[in-house]
Structure formats: structure tokens, C-alpha cells
Design a protein around this motif. Sequence first.
Motif, PDB file in Angstrom:
ATOM      1  N   LEU A  94      28.850  15.051  29.081  1.00 42.81           N
ATOM      2  CA  LEU A  94      28.389  16.414  28.800  1.00 42.81           C
ATOM      3  C   LEU A  94      29.529  17.419  28.913  1.00 42.81           C
ATOM      4  O   LEU A  94      29.616  18.377  28.130  1.00 42.81           O
ATOM      5  CB  LEU A  94      27.257  16.800  29.757  1.00 42.81           C
ATOM      6  N   GLN A  95      30.414  17.213  29.871  1.00 41.32           N
ATOM      7  CA  GLN A  95      31.565  18.102  30.010  1.00 41.32           C
ATOM      8  C   GLN A  95      32.467  17.985  28.785  1.00 41.32           C
ATOM      9  O   GLN A  95      32.955  18.999  28.256  1.00 41.32           O
ATOM     10  CB  GLN A  95      32.352  17.753  31.277  1.00 41.32           C
ATOM     11  N   GLU A  96      32.681  16.760  28.323  1.00 38.70           N
ATOM     12  CA  GLU A  96      33.496  16.549  27.124  1.00 38.70           C
ATOM     13  C   GLU A  96      32.821  17.159  25.891  1.00 38.70           C
ATOM     14  O   GLU A  96      33.491  17.724  25.014  1.00 38.70           O
ATOM     15  CB  GLU A  96      33.728  15.047  26.918  1.00 38.70           C
ATOM     16  N   THR A  97      31.502  17.047  25.835  1.00 37.67           N
ATOM     17  CA  THR A  97      30.750  17.639  24.726  1.00 37.67           C
ATOM     18  C   THR A  97      30.917  19.155  24.725  1.00 37.67           C
ATOM     19  O   THR A  97      31.137  19.772  23.668  1.00 37.67           O
ATOM     20  CB  THR A  97      29.253  17.281  24.837  1.00 37.67           C
ATOM     21  N   TRP A  98      30.824  19.744  25.893  1.00 37.44           N
ATOM     22  CA  TRP A  98      30.986  21.203  26.009  1.00 37.44           C
ATOM     23  C   TRP A  98      32.377  21.642  25.550  1.00 37.44           C
ATOM     24  O   TRP A  98      32.510  22.617  24.803  1.00 37.44           O
ATOM     25  CB  TRP A  98      30.745  21.632  27.450  1.00 37.44           C
ATOM     26  N   GLN A 154      25.445  14.651  17.905  1.00 34.20           N
ATOM     27  CA  GLN A 154      26.550  13.896  17.312  1.00 34.20           C
ATOM     28  C   GLN A 154      27.734  13.832  18.268  1.00 34.20           C
ATOM     29  O   GLN A 154      28.306  12.758  18.493  1.00 34.20           O
ATOM     30  CB  GLN A 154      26.991  14.552  16.002  1.00 34.20           C
ATOM     31  N   ILE A 155      28.109  14.983  18.819  1.00 34.42           N
ATOM     32  CA  ILE A 155      29.247  15.018  19.744  1.00 34.42           C
ATOM     33  C   ILE A 155      28.964  14.132  20.957  1.00 34.42           C
ATOM     34  O   ILE A 155      29.793  13.309  21.374  1.00 34.42           O
ATOM     35  CB  ILE A 155      29.557  16.443  20.202  1.00 34.42           C
ATOM     36  N   THR A 156      27.775  14.293  21.544  1.00 34.70           N
ATOM     37  CA  THR A 156      27.401  13.527  22.738  1.00 34.70           C
ATOM     38  C   THR A 156      27.386  12.028  22.449  1.00 34.70           C
ATOM     39  O   THR A 156      27.857  11.225  23.260  1.00 34.70           O
ATOM     40  CB  THR A 156      26.021  13.981  23.246  1.00 34.70           C
ATOM     41  N   THR A 157      26.854  11.652  21.300  1.00 37.23           N
ATOM     42  CA  THR A 157      26.786  10.232  20.936  1.00 37.23           C
ATOM     43  C   THR A 157      28.177   9.634  20.799  1.00 37.23           C
ATOM     44  O   THR A 157      28.467   8.543  21.309  1.00 37.23           O
ATOM     45  CB  THR A 157      25.999  10.049  19.627  1.00 37.23           C
ATOM     46  N   ARG A 158      29.053  10.328  20.093  1.00 36.49           N
ATOM     47  CA  ARG A 158      30.411   9.809  19.889  1.00 36.49           C
ATOM     48  C   ARG A 158      31.156   9.681  21.216  1.00 36.49           C
ATOM     49  O   ARG A 158      31.847   8.684  21.451  1.00 36.49           O
ATOM     50  CB  ARG A 158      31.170  10.733  18.942  1.00 36.49           C
ATOM     51  N   GLN A 159      31.003  10.680  22.092  1.00 32.89           N
ATOM     52  CA  GLN A 159      31.654  10.598  23.385  1.00 32.89           C
ATOM     53  C   GLN A 159      31.059   9.476  24.241  1.00 32.89           C
ATOM     54  O   GLN A 159      31.772   8.807  25.001  1.00 32.89           O
ATOM     55  CB  GLN A 159      31.539  11.944  24.115  1.00 32.89           C
ATOM     56  N   SER A 160      29.756   9.257  24.114  1.00 30.12           N
ATOM     57  CA  SER A 160      29.105   8.186  24.871  1.00 30.12           C
ATOM     58  C   SER A 160      29.575   6.813  24.405  1.00 30.12           C
ATOM     59  O   SER A 160      29.794   5.909  25.221  1.00 30.12           O
ATOM     60  CB  SER A 160      27.584   8.295  24.736  1.00 30.12           C
ATOM     61  N   ASP A 193      19.724   9.181   8.508  1.00 36.44           N
ATOM     62  CA  ASP A 193      20.879   9.965   8.050  1.00 36.44           C
ATOM     63  C   ASP A 193      21.543  10.685   9.217  1.00 36.44           C
ATOM     64  O   ASP A 193      22.781  10.743   9.304  1.00 36.44           O
ATOM     65  CB  ASP A 193      20.440  10.986   6.992  1.00 36.44           C
ATOM     66  N   GLU A 194      20.720  11.226  10.116  1.00 38.43           N
ATOM     67  CA  GLU A 194      21.248  11.941  11.281  1.00 38.43           C
ATOM     68  C   GLU A 194      21.983  10.976  12.209  1.00 38.43           C
ATOM     69  O   GLU A 194      23.050  11.299  12.743  1.00 38.43           O
ATOM     70  CB  GLU A 194      20.094  12.625  12.014  1.00 38.43           C
ATOM     71  N   ILE A 195      21.430   9.791  12.399  1.00 45.35           N
ATOM     72  CA  ILE A 195      22.086   8.797  13.248  1.00 45.35           C
ATOM     73  C   ILE A 195      23.392   8.333  12.598  1.00 45.35           C
ATOM     74  O   ILE A 195      24.400   8.146  13.282  1.00 45.35           O
ATOM     75  CB  ILE A 195      21.149   7.592  13.487  1.00 45.35           C
ATOM     76  N   ALA A 196      23.350   8.152  11.287  1.00 46.60           N
ATOM     77  CA  ALA A 196      24.549   7.717  10.567  1.00 46.60           C
ATOM     78  C   ALA A 196      25.703   8.690  10.789  1.00 46.60           C
ATOM     79  O   ALA A 196      26.850   8.279  10.999  1.00 46.60           O
ATOM     80  CB  ALA A 196      24.239   7.592   9.070  1.00 46.60           C
ATOM     81  N   ALA A 197      25.400   9.985  10.759  1.00 52.75           N
ATOM     82  CA  ALA A 197      26.435  10.991  10.985  1.00 52.75           C
ATOM     83  C   ALA A 197      26.974  10.916  12.411  1.00 52.75           C
ATOM     84  O   ALA A 197      28.155  11.164  12.660  1.00 52.75           O
ATOM     85  CB  ALA A 197      25.873  12.384  10.702  1.00 52.75           C
ATOM     86  N   ALA A 198      26.101  10.551  13.349  1.00 52.14           N
ATOM     87  CA  ALA A 198      26.508  10.496  14.755  1.00 52.14           C
ATOM     88  C   ALA A 198      27.376   9.289  15.070  1.00 52.14           C
ATOM     89  O   ALA A 198      28.292   9.364  15.889  1.00 52.14           O
ATOM     90  CB  ALA A 198      25.272  10.497  15.656  1.00 52.14           C
TER      91      ALA A 198
END
Length: 298
Positions: free
Chosen positions: A38-42, A62-68, A137-142
Motif C-alpha cells: 500500500l505504501q508503494e501504491t501510494w 492495477q498499481i496494487t496488483t502489480r506491486q503485489s 479486461d480490467e484484470i488483464a490491464a492489472a
Amino acid sequence: MSEHATDPETEAFLAHRNMLFTVAYEMLGSAADAEDVLQETWLRWVKVDVGQVRDQRAYLVQITTRQSINRLRSMKRRKEAYVGPWLPEPLLTTPDVAENVELAESVSMALMLVLETLSPTERAVFVLREAFGLGYDEIAAAVGKTSAAVRQIAHRARRHVGARRPREAVFPRQARAAVEAFRRALVTRDLQALFDVLAPQVVAISDGGGVKQAAPYPIVGAEKVARFIIGGLTKTDAALTVGPTVVNGNPALILRVDGEFDGVLAVRVEDARITGLYYVRNPDKLTHVETETPLTLR
């Protein structure tokens, strides 16, 4: 971040923070790592021109998923070096989590353990699709895949998890009754009472992280599990206190030995009997069992 800040970036982030934490936690099984994500997402979010973002929630996911996903890959090395069995970090959850059957199942210790068997991308796709109901589509982008690829991944992950998850949801009252019966058996050290509440193929897993004593391997079978528990209790004169709590939206127990906090026992119940016992003793994983953690799927 100030709670009193009114800039659009902060308002948007705080509006979705609990959901973003839930996404990260379901993907990682670690509250500490979820907080780091979450800190990285922020930090990435504040660099975005919010006015140009059509769907702020989707963008933050998307940001949170990629960082996770990145964090999952780095965690793999930590888990390989981990001493003994690894269990997800338990969370003391708010009452609304237990009332939401879908949410309670998605963060249950039993399901979180199953998710550990998926690849990082499979886990992300499964969590976003099955728990949060996001479109392909939303998951694909993430996850950086095509929509067609995500559909295939989702199907494969769903089949994998479906073969290992509990057969059906258990009514909360039924689960509480089984946990209470187990609690009484522990306190009274009643071997027969333990046999009565344990399913024949019950699995017991304990996580000490090399810091606290724990069984080095999962224990399988009602007789082995019951005798292991009673054997451990009879080896000490210490006073055992066992109290009810709610962990990850499901009934659980807090154990204290001579008044000192010893660990959290999460329980999986099927057909009114216990099929899974997950005892977390590692102190590093017990930092979120005293203060309630809000979780949400929306």
C-alpha cells in the motif's frame, strides 16, 4: 498522508484503502507485506495526474496488483528459507467481515493456504475475479496479459482451487459450535472429546518460524492430531487459557500459557467437524491480532 488532507489524490486513495489492503493481503497472506504494498501504491499514485484517470478505483487496483505480484516473487525466496511450515498471517477482523460470507471465505486461513499453491499471476487473477468480481479486461490491464489469456488463467486457477477448497460454506453457528467443543476439549484435556470433534482426515499445521517450537510437518488424521495435542499438554504443568476470537472473518481461538500470549489457532470446519487446525506461534505474525483490521471487497 494526513487524514485531514483534502487533495484529490489523498481522498481517492483513502476512499479505497481498505479494499486495496484486502487485495494485497489476499494475494500475499501477510499483513506486513500488504502494508508495504500500500505504501508503494501510494508513492506511485501521487505521481499520477488524477484528472486524467477515468476510473480511479481500477487504476489503484492495477498499481496494487502489480506491486503485489512483484512482492510475491520476492517472498518466494523468504518462504524457501523459512523454518517449518508457513502459514498466512492471521488478522483480527471486524464483525462485518464475519457477517459477509463471501468475504469471510475469501480471507479464511484454509483458502489462503490453497492460494499459496498458485503462481503469482494465477493468484492475482483468481483473487481479482473470484473475490472482487473484476472483469477480464480490467484484470488483464492489472496483470499485463490479454483478456483471452486471463480467461484461461482464471479457468485453470478456479479448477485448481476448487479441487482443494472446502466443499461447501459452513453456517457461522455450526462453525462456532465446533470451535467451542474443541476449546472445551483442550481445557479439560479430554482425548475422547477431541476425537469427537475432529474429522477423520483432519490436518494440523503449526507455524513457529524457527522462533517458537512447532511441529516440523503437518500432522494428518484425528488420532495422530488428538494424541499430539494431548501429549503436548501433559508434558507441562503450565496453565492453559483458551479464549474465543474471530480471525480472518472466522471463529478462532487465542491460547495463553501461564497468562502469556502464546498464539492464534484458526480452524476449518466442514460438516460440523474440524478438518483443519492452523496454529500460528511465530511472534512476527501476531502483530495484527490485538487491533481489528477492516477488510472489504468493494
